[in-house]
Design a protein around this motif. Structure first.
Motif, mmCIF file in Angstrom:
data_model
loop_
_atom_site.group_PDB
_atom_site.id
_atom_site.type_symbol
_atom_site.label_atom_id
_atom_site.label_comp_id
_atom_site.label_asym_id
_atom_site.label_seq_id
_atom_site.Cartn_x
_atom_site.Cartn_y
_atom_site.Cartn_z
ATOM 1 N N LEU A 1 46.166 2.569 -7.836
ATOM 2 C CA LEU A 1 44.803 3.027 -7.536
ATOM 3 C C LEU A 1 44.188 2.267 -6.369
ATOM 4 C CD1 LEU A 1 43.243 3.641 -11.061
ATOM 5 C CD2 LEU A 1 44.074 5.314 -9.405
ATOM 6 N N GLU B 1 42.664 -0.724 -21.520
ATOM 7 C CA GLU B 1 43.484 0.471 -21.287
ATOM 8 C C GLU B 1 42.880 1.606 -22.104
ATOM 9 O OE1 GLU B 1 48.056 1.842 -22.193
ATOM 10 O OE2 GLU B 1 47.760 -0.097 -21.196
ATOM 11 N N ALA C 1 40.275 7.947 -18.888
ATOM 12 C CA ALA C 1 39.247 7.978 -17.849
ATOM 13 C C ALA C 1 38.247 9.094 -18.092
ATOM 14 C CB ALA C 1 39.885 8.161 -16.481
ATOM 15 N N ILE D 1 42.176 11.177 -9.566
ATOM 16 C CA ILE D 1 42.038 10.926 -11.000
ATOM 17 C C ILE D 1 41.338 12.100 -11.681
ATOM 18 C CG2 ILE D 1 41.057 9.373 -12.732
ATOM 19 C CD1 ILE D 1 43.327 8.197 -11.154
ATOM 20 N N ILE E 1 44.037 4.767 -17.843
ATOM 21 C CA ILE E 1 43.982 3.744 -16.792
ATOM 22 C C ILE E 1 44.094 2.376 -17.438
ATOM 23 C CG2 ILE E 1 42.508 2.659 -15.042
ATOM 24 C CD1 ILE E 1 41.421 5.405 -14.384
ATOM 25 N N VAL F 1 46.860 3.740 -12.875
ATOM 26 C CA VAL F 1 46.726 4.931 -13.697
ATOM 27 C C VAL F 1 48.104 5.275 -14.236
ATOM 28 C CG1 VAL F 1 46.950 6.472 -11.686
ATOM 29 C CG2 VAL F 1 45.941 7.330 -13.811
#
Length: 602
Positions: free
Chosen positions: A427, A445, A448, A538, A544, A555
């Protein structure tokens, strides 16, 4: 104490990387000093225009006495700068005391990020730094001067003044602060009311009452954001009178520090017998000292942009890998709100910058062998100013912290790490301020949720759409997209989600405030989404991973074959359209996000 090997290694790398640009810069300053370092080259008409309004100072200017340029960021809407209104007349008197003169060479704009947070005007904020640099250059272009007194404090104003003044670095320069306002309500109380308001549990009247009790008087806001980080860095770069940063406005000590700055400027010009040009003060070691001070005190993430930009103006190249490596070696020895409970007044009372400098020098974490505006190198900044029989003197800073909840020695730090880490992966590259975040949240983690502006995030929060583990991605907030605004209004709602027990993080190509809070965040993501940066690929639901522990920003999805999301329409009004040229020419965040330095090839 010998220099810490990491500091020595990083400094050597910066010196080698910077050699071509630094050499060219110093050669330019030598030529400029020969050409513009003496008013004798001005024609009679030029000179007459320059002192036409100087009244009683005309004979001294004609005779060649040191003439100090006052560059002021005064306005009386900005609390930190309101005290500057009366400085110039006093500084002219101080100059005459030592046979010198002073003129207000020019003013620079000074906007308040506190006023523009979450508003359209915030899209002008970062580029106001470059506007200030240009305004400084215009003021100094008259070539009437032998030194620079720089009156600026807040977020973009100090970096802008540094950038502009460095192009006249054959002159000596001293920054003259005005100091912080008295402490208001407790910072944790203020933070609590903000979160209650975000949840709809406090009224606007409650919120305004709280904020007004915090920001309530002339002087700098007292939290340790970008403005106060600026003041720390000017000390660690040797551009203040020692200990000048956090003495409150309107006090006799503040007055005497301003007087001493003017006297010192007259002494360190080419005509004063102790020539200390800004170009020689701001060298590679000074830049490293500034970065180390930032890390040791948990300062503003905005300086991940400003340090590279200021350094470039002096021909010096420092990047996020340098800062990350220093962060691994520099312990966190200060906790000032938002990283602690007390504010800068409490920090100052506990020993302040003098104590910090003393500790860093003793541990070999900063360079002591540097040229500063004060005599004695960096050791002069391991002191604190006091008045004895109405005379300004400096005494040794406290040998021990006077409040170990605010300040600790290097041997017993709050954290072993300086708290500003580089995270990178598919990213891009970004900054993660770990010093404000509980270590249990250094790795997040989660799926998104993607937004193109902060208002959409706040709307989703109000609708309950984010009440889960989530990585909030706010893109098209980079310098080329909309001027890279701060997204400080995201702090309360994301803090609420975290307090509810969710694993939450923010990823953005925009900025957070110098008051970045407790939620883990990868900010300043570069390359930015506009122009094809990975953030533009994204989608909602992509998992992510953000980790300051292993330095990853990744990602867990295959982005190949995806079409970049279209950027939102550029905003107009509030003068934003006038900054289109800056947006089009800005370089990346790691280089400082500066359109003027990029255009100049620096």
């Amino acid at each position: 104490m010998s220099l810490h090997p990491t500091v020595e290694r990083v400094t050597a790398r910066i010196i080698e990387r910077s050699r071509p640009g630094r050499t060219a810069y110093l050669e330019l300053m030598e030529r400029e000093a020969d050409r513009h370092g003496n008013r004798d080259f001005l024609g009679c008409s030029n000179l007459a225009h320059g002192f036409a309004a100087a009244e009683g100072d005309k004979p001294a200017i004609v005779a060649g006495s040191a003439n100090i340029a006052i560059i002021t960021a005064y306005n009386d809407m900005l609390s930190a700068h309101q005290p500057y209104g009366r400085y110039p007349e006093a500084m002219k008197i101080y100059a005459r005391e030592v046979g010198a003169t002073a003129q207000v060479a020019g003013g620079v704009p000074a906007m308040c990020d506190g006023v523009t947070q979450g508003q359209d005007g915030m899209e002008l904020s970062l580029f106001s730094r470059d506007t200030i640099a240009l305004s400084t250059a215009v003021a100094l272009s008259h070539a009437m001067f032998d030194g620079m007194a720089l009156l600026g404090i807040c977020d973009k104003i100090v970096p802008g003044l540094v950038i502009g003044a460095l192009r006249f670095g054959f002159l000596p320069a001293i920054f003259v602060p005005s100091g912080p306002m008295p402490s208001g309500i407790g910072n944790r109380e203020k933070q609590k009311v903000r979160q209650l308001y975000a949840e709809g549990k406090a009224s606007r009247a409650d919120l305004l009452q709280s904020e007004s009790a915090s920001y309530h008087a002339p002087g700098t806001c007292t939290f340790y954001g970008t403005a106060n980080s600026n003041q720390m860095m000017m000390e660690l770069m040797g551009l203040h009178m020692p200990g000048a940063a956090f003495v409150q406005p309107g006090t006799p000590l503040r007055t005497q520090l301003t007087r001493a700055a003017v006297h010192r400027l007259a002494a360190i010009g080419r005509k004063g017998g102790d020539y200390r040009p800004m170009a020689r003060v701001v060298d590679e070691k000074a830049v490293v000292n500034a970065a180390v001070g930032l890390l040791a005190t948990g300062g503003s993430t905005n300086h991940a942009l400003h340090i590279p930009a200021m350094a470039r103006a002096a021909g010096i190249l420092i990047n996020w890998e340098d800062i990350d490596e220093l962060s691994g070696a520099v312990p966190l020895i200060a906790r000032v709100y938002p990283n602690g409970a007390g504010d800068v007044n409490h920090f100052h009372a506990a020993g302040g910058i003098g104590y910090v400098t003393r500790e860093l020098l003793a541990a070999g974490l900063i360079h002591g062998d540097v040229l500063t505006v004060a005599e004695g190198g960096m050791a002069a900044y391991a002191t604190e100013p006091v008045l004895e029989d109405e005379k300004l003197v400096w005494r040794d800073a406290p040998a021990a912290s006077l409040d170990d909840s605010m300040l600790r020695p290097v041997a017993q730090p709050f954290l072993a790490d300086g708290g500003m880490r580089l995270v990178q992966g598919n990213l891009g590259r970004a900054t993660f301020k770990t010093s404000a975040v509980d270590p249990s949240r250094w790795t997040i983690e989660a799926p998104a949720r993607v937004f193109d502006d902060q208002e959409a995030v706040n709307a989703a929060f109000r609708n309950g759409e984010l009440d889960r583990d989530v990585v909030v991605v706010v893109r098209f907030q980079g310098p080329r997209a909309n001027g890279m605004p701060e997204l400080h209004k995201l702090t309360p709602p994301l803090g609420v989600l975290q307090d509810r027990g969710h694993r939450v993080a923010l990823i953005t190509d925009g900025r957070m405030s110098g008051a970045s809070g407790k939620v883990p965040a990868a900010i300043h993501v570069t390359p930015e989404a506009l122009g094809g940066g990975p953030l533009a690929l994204i989608q909602d639901g992509d998992v992510i991973r953000l980790s300051a522990e292993d330095g990853t920003l990744t990602v867990l999805a295959d982005l190949s074959g995806r079409t970049p999301a279209p950027p939102p329409a550029a905003g107009g009004g509030t003068g934003r359209e006038l900054f289109a040229l800056f947006r089009q020419n800005a370089d990346g965040a790691e280089a400082g996000a500066s359109p003027i330095l990029a255009a100049a090839g620096l």
